[in-house]
Motif scaffolding. Structure first.
Motif, short mmCIF file in Angstrom:
data_model
loop_
_atom_site.label_atom_id
_atom_site.label_comp_id
_atom_site.label_asym_id
_atom_site.label_seq_id
_atom_site.Cartn_x
_atom_site.Cartn_y
_atom_site.Cartn_z
N VAL A 126 0.84 -1.20 0.00
CA VAL A 126 0.00 0.00 0.00
C VAL A 126 0.88 1.25 0.00
O VAL A 126 0.64 2.20 -0.75
CB VAL A 126 -0.94 -0.02 1.23
CG1 VAL A 126 -1.49 1.37 1.51
CG2 VAL A 126 -2.07 -1.00 1.02
N ALA A 129 2.39 1.91 -3.29
CA ALA A 129 1.42 2.54 -4.21
C ALA A 129 1.38 4.04 -3.97
O ALA A 129 1.28 4.83 -4.90
CB ALA A 129 0.04 1.93 -4.02
N VAL A 130 1.47 4.44 -2.69
CA VAL A 130 1.41 5.86 -2.37
C VAL A 130 2.67 6.59 -2.82
O VAL A 130 2.59 7.65 -3.46
CB VAL A 130 1.22 6.06 -0.84
CG1 VAL A 130 1.34 7.53 -0.46
CG2 VAL A 130 -0.11 5.48 -0.38
N GLU A 133 4.47 4.30 -6.87
CA GLU A 133 3.80 3.78 -8.06
C GLU A 133 2.87 4.77 -8.74
O GLU A 133 2.24 4.47 -9.73
CB GLU A 133 3.04 2.49 -7.70
CG GLU A 133 4.02 1.33 -7.50
CD GLU A 133 3.41 0.16 -6.76
OE1 GLU A 133 2.19 0.15 -6.56
OE2 GLU A 133 4.19 -0.73 -6.36
N GLY A 134 2.78 5.98 -8.20
CA GLY A 134 1.89 6.98 -8.79
C GLY A 134 2.63 7.83 -9.81
O GLY A 134 3.73 7.49 -10.27
N THR A 269 -0.02 1.92 7.24
CA THR A 269 -0.23 2.52 5.92
C THR A 269 -0.39 4.04 5.97
O THR A 269 -0.21 4.70 4.95
CB THR A 269 -1.47 1.94 5.21
OG1 THR A 269 -2.63 2.32 5.94
CG2 THR A 269 -1.40 0.44 5.10
N TRP A 327 -9.50 5.44 -0.02
CA TRP A 327 -8.31 4.70 -0.47
C TRP A 327 -8.62 3.78 -1.64
O TRP A 327 -7.83 3.63 -2.57
CB TRP A 327 -7.78 3.87 0.71
CG TRP A 327 -6.30 3.82 0.81
CD1 TRP A 327 -5.44 3.32 -0.12
CD2 TRP A 327 -5.49 4.30 1.89
NE1 TRP A 327 -4.15 3.44 0.32
CE2 TRP A 327 -4.15 4.03 1.54
CE3 TRP A 327 -5.77 4.91 3.10
CZ2 TRP A 327 -3.09 4.36 2.39
CZ3 TRP A 327 -4.71 5.23 3.93
CH2 TRP A 327 -3.40 4.96 3.59
N GLN A 330 -8.69 5.81 -4.61
CA GLN A 330 -7.39 6.42 -4.91
C GLN A 330 -6.35 5.40 -5.37
O GLN A 330 -5.53 5.68 -6.24
CB GLN A 330 -6.86 7.16 -3.68
CG GLN A 330 -7.68 8.38 -3.32
CD GLN A 330 -7.35 8.92 -1.93
OE1 GLN A 330 -6.73 8.24 -1.11
NE2 GLN A 330 -7.78 10.14 -1.66
N PHE A 331 -6.35 4.24 -4.72
CA PHE A 331 -5.27 3.28 -4.98
C PHE A 331 -5.76 1.90 -5.40
O PHE A 331 -4.97 0.99 -5.60
CB PHE A 331 -4.37 3.14 -3.75
CG PHE A 331 -3.75 4.44 -3.31
CD1 PHE A 331 -2.73 5.02 -4.06
CD2 PHE A 331 -4.21 5.11 -2.19
CE1 PHE A 331 -2.16 6.22 -3.68
CE2 PHE A 331 -3.65 6.33 -1.80
CZ PHE A 331 -2.63 6.88 -2.54
N ALA A 371 -10.77 3.71 -9.11
CA ALA A 371 -9.35 4.03 -9.21
C ALA A 371 -8.85 3.72 -10.61
O ALA A 371 -9.13 2.67 -11.16
CB ALA A 371 -8.57 3.22 -8.19
N CYS A 374 -2.17 4.84 -12.85
CA CYS A 374 -1.46 6.01 -13.34
C CYS A 374 -1.11 5.81 -14.82
O CYS A 374 -0.48 4.83 -15.19
CB CYS A 374 -0.19 6.20 -12.53
SG CYS A 374 0.71 7.63 -13.02
N HIS A 615 1.41 13.51 -1.54
CA HIS A 615 2.07 12.70 -0.52
C HIS A 615 1.80 13.15 0.91
O HIS A 615 1.80 12.35 1.82
CB HIS A 615 3.59 12.68 -0.76
CG HIS A 615 3.98 11.90 -1.98
ND1 HIS A 615 5.17 12.08 -2.63
CD2 HIS A 615 3.32 10.95 -2.66
CE1 HIS A 615 5.23 11.27 -3.68
NE2 HIS A 615 4.11 10.57 -3.72
#
Lengths: 647, 151
Positions: A126, A129-130, A133-134, A269, A327, A330-331, A371, A374, A615
């Motif tokens: 997780v 991803a934040v 991976e974005g 997370t 979340w 978003q992810f 979601a 990206c 972030h």
């Protein structure tokens, strides 16, 4: 699957530290089992277990010799990669006299994590991803994370606060590790999940696991799954939570919540952060640090001097709806991995699973965006400004100036995007682009806080730091060909000016542009001279109003929505808005009466921006990060949350 | 100058009225033009005419702190002087700020029309109420000082 003798743990610890790798493993520290640097198997919490309940965590002696006979301690792997406090950059006077910004990024580090559970592996995924991976990659996190050897442990016993089975993250380790262990009293089963794991396993003295061993593992994991101390119903939980924003339970839980932020500290997370600027006494250098921050603190909800979520009720709601709701949008995965830490470490014993159950009395669902992965290759975003110089200063009104900035190595920007402007030692703020002036990028700034006041006091030649541009700007392509209604209030004209300039410069694409602009007094009108120059353009209509004035003002007095009410707009008109939230709310109603539907209105959520990369967590707005997904939104995307208190 | 009922019928003020009622209203109404600077009425004046703006702009000002402040301007299709419908003295001074063509309806005749036919009365009062309610919302927004330091 292989089997190793308990004595092989020492060898495993030794092998994991080869090539200068730091071994991070569980060890007894300060009355808890912590994840910390260890060097030998003797550092492991052999013969210890943990006893957990809401608001309670105790270590207890076992009669056995297991090293992993506990569930989870207060700290997770999070702090290994996302440091509780770390410097971002140093600003210093360069030899040529200019201000220089030096990024502080750690060298790639080699780590081995030992004893990580399935829930924490999910948490690492997780956080990956934040942070990496974005669209924007945090190079500090990436550098620490890049070379990590993970030796995980299957859970063969569930804790009283565990609910990984509900969250689909455990108790069995399936991925995210190089090696997976399952511990018994005298030996361990071990399985390599990656080539690196295989190479390491090959150097241990092991035997092929028997059918009985495999059966034991399956049964133990299944028994752990069946005996989870907690359970949550995760079916469409994100949609159900966002349908309960007015539930009385938020108030009830807030009455017990101390807003201490323990839950967010121990959560593996949670990623919210803040920054601190400091400078030495002679002002020759300044540094900016990033620190963990909690959405439970009032400070974290403050954006430009105003607390968006002023009450504990709103902040608890933010945490829970984000963790288990937003979340997902978003992810693509929940922010909760079911480790139960937030329950054990809450001094008030607030139990997330209990709160969720209480909030799940209705099947009502909110429509949530899905979601999207990206689309672009992520780029490193070190949050370090580039040097910039003030080319010119234009005073627009008593407290507003426009700075034209020469930026080193500028990237092209689009109208509606924003830059982060910073003054070393004072701070940084997101400011929308208000135009381009030759080689300069213009920003129109109102002096409201210490940083904006300092920015307004800069003079030509002054130096500052700039990073950007960021965000999604005005939908210039969707506006082309249609009549465009532009509604601006106060300083809200600034983010619209470049869009107006572009539309007026291209009458073929934008044949019909109508600007409705409201300001406080005639003296507060921005760009008055420039606007007068626009009025003789064909296809442009200008209506201006002020809230109050002296009787000598011959123009309109009243709110901007009154101007709209007096007019008609052509069919298929599109509208773009920027101004105070209340003004935009009433403008949307007025536009609806004129036939402009929600899917033809775009607005900017400017005030919700903070670090620009998504972030720091401050730009959360329901399922969106305003900095990344906005600041410009089509109104129907945000209609269900827009104007609501504490979102 | 008399006003043709067709011109009157296009104004919001008459949108709830039947053609007959509209004609009756036109009978008591007059069209007048005013140059910029003309004062329609002053704060504290006795009740008089109710105005509808056909064209131009009327600005309302109030005395405050030894000076005069503009609080609202009214334009095409908007109502000026509603307080006379309630027999009240004028609450603000109305000055023509851009040469204007206005419909002037004497309040006494208008109220008489309303009394005579309560359906017409209801329609006129409902419209006036809508206008005043919009003004109330606007005033609240102005009170919020949207673009002030907190805006």
């Amino acid at each position: 699957m292989r089997r190793i003798d308990r004595s092989q743990l020492e060898q495993l610890c030794h092998l994991a530290q080869r090539d200068g790798r730091t071994l991070i493993g569980p060890t007894v520290r300060d009355g808890a089992i912590a994840l910390a640097p260890i060097t030998t198997a003797a550092d492991l919490p052999v013969g210890w277990t943990d006893v957990q309940a809401p608001g309670r965590y105790r270590l207890s002696r076992t009669q056995g010799q297991r090293a992993f006979d506990f569930v989870v301690g207060p700290n997770s792997a999070k702090e290994q990669f996302f440091k509780p406090r770390e410097p971002l950059y140093r600003a210093e006077r360069r030899a040529d006299g200019r201000v220089g910004f030096v990024a502080i990024v750690p060298e790639p580090e080699k780590r081995a994590l030992l004893g990580v559970r399935a829930c924490d592996l999910a948490a690492i995924a997780v956080q990956d991803a934040v942070f990496v991976e974005g669209a924007m990659r945090d190079p500090r996190y990436a550098s620490r994370r890049a070379d990590t050897l993970v030796i995980a442990v299957h859970c063969t016993r569930a804790g009283s606060l565990c609910f990984c089975a509900s969250m689909g993250t455990g108790p069995k380790v399936n991925s995210g590790a190089d090696l997976a262990l399952a511990e018994r009293e005298h030996d361990l089963l071990i399985e390599a999940l990656t080539p690196a794991g295989e190479a390491l396993l090959a150097q241990l003295s092991s035997e092929e696991a028997s059918g009985e061993d495999l059966r034991w593992l399956d049964e133990s994991v299944e028994s752990a799954r069946a005996s989870m101390g907690r359970h949550v119903d995760t079916r469409a939980v994100h949609e159900r939570l966002f349908a309960q924003l007015e539930h009385p339970r938020w108030k009830e839980v807030a009455d017990r919540c101390l807003s201490c932020g323990n839950c967010t500290s121990v959560c593996p997370t949670c990623f919210c952060s803040t920054t601190e600027d400091r400078s030495d006494l002679d002002g020759s250098t300044a540094e900016r640090d990033r620190l963990w921050e909690s959405c439970f603190s009032r400070e974290h909800s403050e954006l430009h001097g105003h607390a968006v979520r002023g009450s504990t009720e709103q902040r608890y709601r933010q945490w829970l709806t984000h963790k288990l709701g937003a979340w997902v949008s978003q992810f693509g995965a929940s922010g909760c991995v079911g480790c139960g830490r937030c329950i054990a470490w809450c001094p008030a014993g607030i139990d997330l699973t209990e709160e969720l159950a209480a909030l799940s009395t209705s099947d009502a669902r909110a429509l949530m965006p899905v979601a999207a992965p990206c689309a672009e290759e992520g780029r490193d975003e070190a949050m370090v400004p580039s040097p910039a110089r003030v080319l010119s200063v234009t005073r627009e009104s008593s407290d507003v100036v426009t700075l034209a900035l020469a930026i080193d190595e500028p990237r092209p920007f689009a109208p509606g995007q924003f830059y982060q402007l910073s003054i070393p030692g004072i701070g940084e703020a997101p400011i929308s682009v208000s135009g381009r002036d030759g080689a300069g990028v213009e920003h129109t700034i109102r002096a409201v806080g210490s940083l904006t006041r300092a920015l307004c006091e800069l003079s030509p030649g002054s130096e500052l730091g700039v990073r950007g541009p960021y965000g999604r700007g005005w939908p210039m392509r969707e506006l082309a060909g249609a009549p465009v209604v532009v509604v601006a209030g106060g300083i809200g004209l600034a983010p619209l000016r470049e869009a107006l300039r572009q539309m007026l410069a291209d009458p073929q694409q934008y044949p019909d542009v109508r600007l409705f602009y409201g300001a406080r007094t005639p003296e507060d009108l921005l760009y008055a001279r420039e606007m007068l120059g626009w009025t003789d353009r064909r296809g442009f209509q200008l209506s201006i109003t002020v809230d109050r004035s002296s009787p000598t003002w011959r123009g309109n007095v009243g709110v901007v929505t009154r101007l709209l009410k007096r007019s008609t707009v052509p069919d298929a008109a599109r509208a773009i808005l920027c101004g105070p939230e209340v003004m935009m709310r009433f403008t949307i109603q007025a536009l609806a009466r004129l036939g402009v539907t929600h899917d033809r209105i775009w607005l900017t959520m400017e005030r919700h921006m903070k670090c620009a990369t998504g972030h720091c967590g401050r730009c959360q707005f329901g399922p969106y990060f305003v900095c990344k997904d906005g600041p410009v939104f089509r109104y129907d995307e945000v209609a269900s949350l827009f104007g609501r208190d504490g979102i | 100058m008399p006003i043709p009922p067709t011109v009157l019928a296009e104004l919001s003020f008459a949108k709830r009225l039947s053609p007959d009622a509209c004609a009756a209203l036109a009978e008591i109404a007059e069209m007048e033009t005013f140059p910029a600077g003309a004062v329609l009425f002053r704060e504290g004046d006795l009740p008089g005419g109710v105005y509808l703006v056909l064209d131009g702009r009327v600005t309302l000002t109030m005395r405050a702190g030894g000076g005069e402040s503009a609080v609202l301007s009214l334009g095409t299709d908007e109502l000026v002087g509603w307080s006379s419908l309630l027999h009240r003295t004028r609450v603000a001074t109305a000055t023509v700020s851009r040469a204007a063509q206005l419909v002037r309806i004497p309040a006494s005749a208008l109220l008489e029309l309303c009394e005579r036919d309560p359906r017409v009365g209801y329609a006129i009062m409902a419209q006036a109420f809508e206008d005043v309610s919009d003004r109330l919302v606007d005033t609240r927004m102005q009170l919020l000082d949207l673009y002030g330091r907190r805006g």
